[in-house]
Design a protein around this motif. Structure first.
Motif, PDB file in Angstrom:
ATOM      1  N   HIS A  83       0.816  -1.211   0.000  1.00 38.80           N
ATOM      2  CA  HIS A  83       0.000   0.000   0.000  1.00 38.80           C
ATOM      3  C   HIS A  83       0.854   1.266   0.000  1.00 38.80           C
ATOM      4  N   GLU A  84       2.153   1.138   0.335  1.00 39.47           N
ATOM      5  CA  GLU A  84       3.032   2.301   0.308  1.00 39.47           C
ATOM      6  C   GLU A  84       3.827   2.373  -1.000  1.00 39.47           C
ATOM      7  N   ARG A  85       3.432   1.591  -1.997  1.00 44.85           N
ATOM      8  CA  ARG A  85       4.016   1.578  -3.350  1.00 44.85           C
ATOM      9  C   ARG A  85       5.388   0.900  -3.409  1.00 44.85           C
ATOM     10  N   HIS A  86       5.788   0.267  -2.363  1.00 48.06           N
ATOM     11  CA  HIS A  86       7.062  -0.454  -2.374  1.00 48.06           C
ATOM     12  C   HIS A  86       6.857  -1.793  -3.053  1.00 48.06           C
ATOM     13  N   ILE A  87       7.828  -2.136  -3.941  1.00 52.47           N
ATOM     14  CA  ILE A  87       7.752  -3.415  -4.644  1.00 52.47           C
ATOM     15  C   ILE A  87       8.315  -4.487  -3.733  1.00 52.47           C
ATOM     16  N   GLU A  88       7.442  -5.415  -3.286  1.00 53.39           N
ATOM     17  CA  GLU A  88       7.875  -6.441  -2.361  1.00 53.39           C
ATOM     18  C   GLU A  88       8.356  -7.697  -3.088  1.00 53.39           C
ATOM     19  N   PHE A  89       7.863  -7.942  -4.303  1.00 48.75           N
ATOM     20  CA  PHE A  89       8.267  -9.171  -5.013  1.00 48.75           C
ATOM     21  C   PHE A  89       8.317  -8.895  -6.515  1.00 48.75           C
ATOM     22  N   TRP A  90       9.357  -9.450  -7.150  1.00 51.29           N
ATOM     23  CA  TRP A  90       9.511  -9.466  -8.615  1.00 51.29           C
ATOM     24  C   TRP A  90       9.678 -10.923  -9.051  1.00 51.29           C
ATOM     25  N   ASN A  91       9.019 -11.303 -10.101  1.00 45.83           N
ATOM     26  CA  ASN A  91       9.439 -12.599 -10.673  1.00 45.83           C
ATOM     27  C   ASN A  91      10.547 -12.335 -11.696  1.00 45.83           C
ATOM     28  N   SER A  92      11.152 -13.388 -12.171  1.00 40.11           N
ATOM     29  CA  SER A  92      12.331 -13.216 -13.035  1.00 40.11           C
ATOM     30  C   SER A  92      11.983 -12.481 -14.335  1.00 40.11           C
ATOM     31  N   ALA A 132       9.723 -10.123 -14.692  1.00 36.79           N
ATOM     32  CA  ALA A 132       9.584  -8.700 -14.384  1.00 36.79           C
ATOM     33  C   ALA A 132      10.951  -8.039 -14.261  1.00 36.79           C
ATOM     34  N   LEU A 133      11.908  -8.779 -13.641  1.00 35.84           N
ATOM     35  CA  LEU A 133      13.251  -8.227 -13.522  1.00 35.84           C
ATOM     36  C   LEU A 133      13.869  -8.005 -14.906  1.00 35.84           C
ATOM     37  N   ARG A 134      13.700  -8.993 -15.782  1.00 33.49           N
ATOM     38  CA  ARG A 134      14.277  -8.861 -17.125  1.00 33.49           C
ATOM     39  C   ARG A 134      13.575  -7.755 -17.912  1.00 33.49           C
ATOM     40  N   LEU A 135      12.247  -7.589 -17.622  1.00 28.88           N
ATOM     41  CA  LEU A 135      11.483  -6.569 -18.341  1.00 28.88           C
ATOM     42  C   LEU A 135      12.070  -5.183 -18.100  1.00 28.88           C
ATOM     43  N   PHE A 136      12.520  -4.949 -16.843  1.00 28.11           N
ATOM     44  CA  PHE A 136      13.028  -3.614 -16.484  1.00 28.11           C
ATOM     45  C   PHE A 136      14.549  -3.563 -16.470  1.00 28.11           C
ATOM     46  N   GLY A 137      15.187  -4.585 -17.020  1.00 26.49           N
ATOM     47  CA  GLY A 137      16.630  -4.543 -17.209  1.00 26.49           C
ATOM     48  C   GLY A 137      17.439  -4.957 -16.004  1.00 26.49           C
ATOM     49  N   PHE A 138      16.852  -5.655 -15.019  1.00 23.51           N
ATOM     50  CA  PHE A 138      17.604  -6.115 -13.851  1.00 23.51           C
ATOM     51  C   PHE A 138      17.966  -7.577 -14.024  1.00 23.51           C
ATOM     52  N   LYS A 139      19.229  -7.916 -13.736  1.00 22.57           N
ATOM     53  CA  LYS A 139      19.658  -9.308 -13.799  1.00 22.57           C
ATOM     54  C   LYS A 139      19.252 -10.076 -12.543  1.00 22.57           C
ATOM     55  N   SER A 140      19.183  -9.335 -11.443  1.00 20.58           N
ATOM     56  CA  SER A 140      18.746  -9.948 -10.166  1.00 20.58           C
ATOM     57  C   SER A 140      17.947  -8.896  -9.388  1.00 20.58           C
ATOM     58  N   LYS A 141      17.490  -9.292  -8.191  1.00 21.51           N
ATOM     59  CA  LYS A 141      16.690  -8.358  -7.383  1.00 21.51           C
ATOM     60  C   LYS A 141      17.545  -7.167  -6.988  1.00 21.51           C
ATOM     61  N   PRO A 142      17.016  -5.942  -7.154  1.00 13.54           N
ATOM     62  CA  PRO A 142      17.798  -4.739  -6.799  1.00 13.54           C
ATOM     63  C   PRO A 142      18.259  -4.780  -5.348  1.00 13.54           C
TER      64      PRO A 142
END
Length: 624
Positions: A516-525, A527-537
């Motif tokens: 509810h505070e807009r913090h991203i608590e979980f990414w699947n792999s 989603a990470l690749r979609l935004f250019g991340f190789k692993s969890k920030p």
């Protein structure tokens, strides 16, 4: 530095400023009790203690409790009370008729046991008829705290140990704490009184004051006994403690029972004249004739009479010539056995033995008075004490016809008197020592009672601690059980979370879980690749920090808020992601409630162009 003061100075200050007068109490007892209180306060000298009293007004009450040893019990010394019950009270009460009053006084009553003992004895004597008599028992003490306890009339089972079981059942009620019955309580009147200063209660038939006088010095004891004499009715009875004075030399009381110190008031002075030993006086000789002119028979009788006397006798003529004497006179004066008849007194060795004899003889010639004086003479290694009497022999015409000198040996009597005085002095010293021992005994008893009370309090505290320990142990067991349950629940949640995460990971579309505070608590792999991340920030990101256009960020934020508000899913169609491949996607917003009452939004990106064909296309058409 405080001025050095003595115990007497402190007593003077307490009497003048605090109205607490202990100046008539025994010095040794006072010093011992003061030292005990000062030790409790860690005060080293009287000056510091005086300053402490000035700065702590309540200390006077604590000092009073320390000085007054309230040691008492019901029917203390049972044999003495049996004598009071069976001998003293019947004698006092036999003249009492219905409607008449009977007054008793318990002086120094402490916590009231003594006064209630008198009340129970009277109740036993009168029985149900006690209502027909005006019975009043006055109980006084200087300690207000003890009086308040006495007024309540509540006692423990240990305090009633000397009472007969039937009396305990008859005159008390209760289980753990026993209270005196109303019928007995109404007979007793409690009040504060200082025996040394306040006026005594008058017209008392029975006065009980046990082991109180032992704390006072002799002058104050005599002062209080005089007050007791005034308080008692004629033939009233005074009941003292077993360690107190026997009043052997008292002209105000006579002993009824010496062992238990029970006395009766003397109603009138008993005067008796000294017994005077009359001796036959020799008749006056006729004028012109001397005693030797009497008949031989009369002279023989007089001589035999004189020889039978143990006292020495000299009979002098008008010119102080010795007319007759006996052998005892020569022996008493340590004179050799010889005949002194016919010799003038001044010419004998009597004058050398007792030089004051001649002046005393001359003194009797003035008014023909009888003179008595003591004399001491040396007889070998010992000294004799003589009482010499000079009696002028005056005829009917008032003329002096001779002189009779009577000598009595007082050596034995003086030795006896000295022995008696020594015995009395020893008796007084023993009495004082006995009183001191009794005082110490009562102090020890008081200390023992205080220690027993402290022990009971510590035992009670220990029991409370044990109970608390058991409660803590029980609580600890409950916490361990709860902890185990939480561990099992955590394992279950971990398993659910793993399944949940694996499920999200298996989804072939990019997925994010946003709180509810807009913090991203979980990414699947994906989603990470979609935004250019190789692993969890390495740090938590919010949706407005994603590498998206500002317009798309605004859309994400707005749609996120609407889902949380309405708790319903929303789809943002054909949104440009600007990420190159799969640059256009439908963005699905789903509301995800949690068991911990937190609210999350699941955001899923479904590509619109450039997406895989086949099953994915069919599934999309099917969803449409």
């Amino acid at each position: 530095m405080a001025k050095e003061i003595t115990l007497n100075d402190l007593l003077q200050e307490l009497a003048e400023r605090r109205k607490l007068d202990f100046r008539g109490y025994k010095q040794t007892t006072l010093e011992r009790r003061f030292r005990r209180r000062m030790f409790q306060l860690d005060v080293g000298d009287y000056a510091s203690y005086a300053e402490y009293i000035r700065s702590h007004p309540d200390e006077v009450n604590q000092l009073l409790n320390t000085l007054l040893i309230n040691v008492t019990e019901f029917l203390r010394d049972p044999p003495a009370w049996e004598i009071v019950r069976h001998e003293i009270l019947p004698s006092l009460l036999k003249q009492i008729k219905p409607g008449h009053s009977f007054r008793a006084w318990s002086a120094g009553c402490a916590s009231g046991e003594e006064a209630y003992s008198i009340a129970m004895l009277l109740a036993e004597h009168f029985g149900s008829r006690i209502q027909d008599y005006d019975v009043k028992i006055y109980a006084t003490d200087i300690d207000e705290e003890a009086l308040n306890s006495a007024r309540r009339g509540e006692y423990s089972l240990d305090q009633l140990r000397r009472l007969r079981p039937e009396w305990r059942a008859k005159y008390f009620h209760g289980k753990e704490t026993f209270r005196i019955t109303r019928e007995i309580r109404r007979l007793v009147i409690f009040g504060r009184s200082n025996l040394a200063q306040d006026a005594p209660i008058s017209h008392v038939n029975l006065l009980v004051c046990r082991n109180v006088l032992i704390y006072f010095d002799s002058p104050l004891q005599n002062h209080i006994l005089a007050r007791f004499h005034y308080a008692l009715e004629p033939d009233g009875v005074l009941f003292l403690g077993k360690s107190e004075s026997q009043l052997t030399n008292s002209s105000q009381f006579r002993r009824l029972n010496a062992r238990w110190r029970i006395f009766q008031r003397i109603t009138s002075a008993q005067m008796s004249d000294d017994q005077r030993h009359s001796r036959p006086e020799l008749g006056d000789a006729p004028a012109g004739r001397s005693l030797p002119d009497e008949s031989e028979a009369a002279r023989r009788q007089q001589r035999e009479l004189l020889e039978t006397l143990s006292a020495g006798v000299f009979l002098l003529g008008p010119d102080d010539t010795i007319a007759q004497h006996n052998t005892s006179a020569l022996s008493l004066f340590a004179l050799p056995p010889t005949n002194l008849v016919g010799k003038r007194l001044q010419d004998t060795d009597l004058i050398t033995r007792i030089p004051e004899l001649l002046p005393q003889l001359e003194a009797t010639r003035v008014n023909n008075d009888v003179l008595r004086f003591p004399a001491r003479i040396k007889v070998g290694p010992e000294e004799k004490v003589l009482e010499v009497s000079i009696r002028p022999l005056v005829n009917e015409r008032g003329q002096r016809g001779g002189t009779l000198i009577h000598v009595d040996d007082q050596t034995v009597q003086e030795k006896l008197q000295m022995t008696v005085e020594e015995l009395e002095s020893t008796g007084e010293e023993l009495q004082s020592a006995n009183e001191e021992l009794e005082t110490t005994n009562e102090e020890l008893q008081s200390t023992n009672e205080e220690l027993e009370t402290t022990n009971e309090e510590l035992q009670s505290t220990n029991e409370e601690l044990e109970t608390t320990n058991e409660e803590l142990q029980s609580l600890n067991e409950e916490l361990e059980t709860t902890n185990q349950e939480l561990e099992e629940r955590t394992k279950e949640l971990d398993q659910v979370n793993n399944v949940y995460l694996q499920t999200l990971e298996k989804i072939r579309l990019p997925v994010m879980l946003v709180n509810h505070e807009r913090h991203i608590e979980f990414w699947n792999s994906r989603a990470l690749r979609l935004f250019g991340f190789k692993s969890k920030p390495p740090m938590d990101l919010t949706i407005d920090q994603l590498p998206l256009s500002q317009e798309l960020k605004t859309t994400l934020i707005r749609r996120h808020g609407i889902v949380l508000l309405k708790e319903q899913p929303i789809v943002a169609r054909a949104q440009s992601l600007g990420t190159g491949l799969n640059s256009v996607a439908d963005i699905h917003f789903s509301f995800i409630p949690r068991e911990d009452k937190s609210r999350n939004v699941l955001i899923m990106f479904e590509p619109v162009d450039g997406r895989p064909s086949g099953k994915a296309t069919k599934s999309r058409k099917k969803r449409k």
